[in-house]
Write an enzyme that holds these catalytic residues in place. Structure first.
Site, PDB file in Angstrom:
ATOM      1  N   ARG A   5       0.807  -1.249   0.194  1.00 46.66           N
ATOM      2  CA  ARG A   5      -0.082   0.202   0.037  1.00 46.66           C
ATOM      3  C   ARG A   5       0.895   1.180   0.058  1.00 46.66           C
ATOM      4  O   ARG A   5       0.304   2.488   0.457  1.00 46.66           O
ATOM      5  CB  ARG A   5      -1.089  -0.005   1.166  1.00 46.66           C
ATOM      6  CG  ARG A   5      -1.845  -1.207   1.183  1.00 46.66           C
ATOM      7  CD  ARG A   5      -2.799  -1.234   0.087  1.00 46.66           C
ATOM      8  NE  ARG A   5      -3.692  -2.493   0.118  1.00 46.66           N
ATOM      9  CZ  ARG A   5      -3.362  -3.442  -0.445  1.00 46.66           C
ATOM     10  NH1 ARG A   5      -2.356  -3.727  -1.473  1.00 46.66           N
ATOM     11  NH2 ARG A   5      -4.283  -4.649  -0.595  1.00 46.66           N
TER      12      ARG A   5
ATOM     13  N   SER B  89     -11.696  -0.412   2.248  1.00 50.35           N
ATOM     14  CA  SER B  89     -11.008  -0.932   3.490  1.00 50.35           C
ATOM     15  C   SER B  89     -10.445   0.239   4.164  1.00 50.35           C
ATOM     16  O   SER B  89      -9.666   0.980   3.611  1.00 50.35           O
ATOM     17  CB  SER B  89     -10.119  -1.859   2.723  1.00 50.35           C
ATOM     18  OG  SER B  89      -9.156  -2.442   3.940  1.00 50.35           O
TER      19      SER B  89
ATOM     20  N   GLU C   3      -5.509   2.615   6.069  1.00 44.43           N
ATOM     21  CA  GLU C   3      -5.200   2.627   4.452  1.00 44.43           C
ATOM     22  C   GLU C   3      -5.989   3.762   3.807  1.00 44.43           C
ATOM     23  O   GLU C   3      -5.340   4.154   2.700  1.00 44.43           O
ATOM     24  CB  GLU C   3      -5.757   1.122   4.013  1.00 44.43           C
ATOM     25  CG  GLU C   3      -5.541   0.996   2.636  1.00 44.43           C
ATOM     26  CD  GLU C   3      -5.959  -0.518   2.050  1.00 44.43           C
ATOM     27  OE1 GLU C   3      -6.705  -0.499   1.303  1.00 44.43           O
ATOM     28  OE2 GLU C   3      -5.857  -1.482   2.801  1.00 44.43           O
TER      29      GLU C   3
END
Length: 307
Positions: free
Chosen positions: A172, A222, A292
């Site tokens: 990420r 998410s 995230e």
């Protein structure tokens, strides 16, 4: 005054003043942008960024605002949104895509061209630019694996091409997150594949996504990165937080890794719920949950509250 000047400089550009970003975010929350700009070509992006830099106007970049929370005070200066940049070109095993194209659409084009490698992306709602920025991934796949080249516009308005080695991809993460550059185009290198096999895999992943994710409500996707050695959703479930609600935002009953806007929630509700979940998980399991989702913008000012 600035609006008139920038509209004179770019008379064919789509520019909105004092525009609520809640109209564009997947959470349906977020305050106003002073100026919201929708360029329609890479050269237009470069010219606008150069102009804004010389004018001393701060610039914020948005893809299609799917994995972002914009605070209720909004964003000062100019926001550049790339949803109008969505050209796609297929050359052999390569797909060259503008940053505003949706990753889901590109995965479907790959399938139509009998190209394999983007099946994992068939359920990722973000833009290509946002996906490269955060090295988006799902079901064992990541953008970094299929990237061949990325075109950036720098903070000075220069156009440059970089390779995956330049971007320091990790989970990420990409080096773009530490720069002031903007992804405007990406080239994916794929492999020829059996269309029936590609279609079957995409159908499996689409079913997984639709059965497990709360797609019926606005959300930012998410919320947290996966902590090492743990599954975020499982931790939140075990902490008894599934269904916990602050304001109009709730930890999803369907998937505890998501937070959904079920009752006209605000970005502040999202922020408060994120902080509460982090606090409880730290206390119960000594695990730090790192967002995230990208969180940007300013808190509401007293002047905005009065209005």
């Amino acid at each position: 005054m600035m609006k008139q000047t920038i509209m004179t400089a770019f008379p064919h550009s789509k520019i909105k003043a004092d525009e609520s970003l809640s109209h564009y975010t997947y959470t349906k929350t977020g305050g106003p942008a002073d100026w919201l700009i929708f360029p329609e070509s890479i050269t237009e992006v470069a010219a606008i960024i150069k102009w804004l830099k010389e004018a001393g106007v701060p610039v914020t970049f948005l893809g299609n605002a799917s994995n972002v929370i914009i605070k209720d005070g909004g964003i000062r200066g100019a926001v550049i949104m790339l949803t109008s940049l969505k050209n796609v070109e297929v050359i052999g095993n390569y797909i060259i895509v503008d940053a505003g194209a949706k990753l889901i659409d590109v995965s479907r084009i790959a399938y139509e061209q009998q190209l394999s490698g983007l099946e994992f992306a068939c359920g990722i709602p973000g833009s290509v630019g946002g996906a490269v920025y955060m090295n988006a991934g799902a079901y064992g796949g990541e953008i970094s694996v299929v990237i061949d080249e990325v075109t950036l516009v720098t903070a000075s308005g220069d156009i440059q091409k970089v390779t995956p080695d330049d971007l320091d991809f990790s989970y990420r993460h990409s080096a773009i997150q530490e720069s002031d550059s903007l992804v405007v185009q990406a080239t994916f290198k794929l492999q020829k594949g059996d269309p029936s096999v590609i279609q079957k895999r995409m159908a499996e992943l689409t079913h997984l996504r639709e059965s497990k994710q709360p797609l019926e409500y606005p959300s930012c996707g998410s919320v947290f990165k996966r902590p090492k050695g743990h599954f975020t959703g499982q931790l939140i479930q075990e902490a008894g937080l599934q269904g916990y609600q602050i304001g109009g935002v709730q930890v999803s009953q369907k998937h505890a890794g998501f937070m959904v806007n079920i009752a006209n929630g605000t970005a502040t509700d999202y922020m408060n719920l994120i902080h509460y979940v982090q606090k409880v998980i730290k206390e119960k399991f000594d695990v730090d949950l790192e967002p995230e989702v990208r969180i940007i913008g300013q808190e509401v000012t007293e002047k905005q509250q009065k209005n």
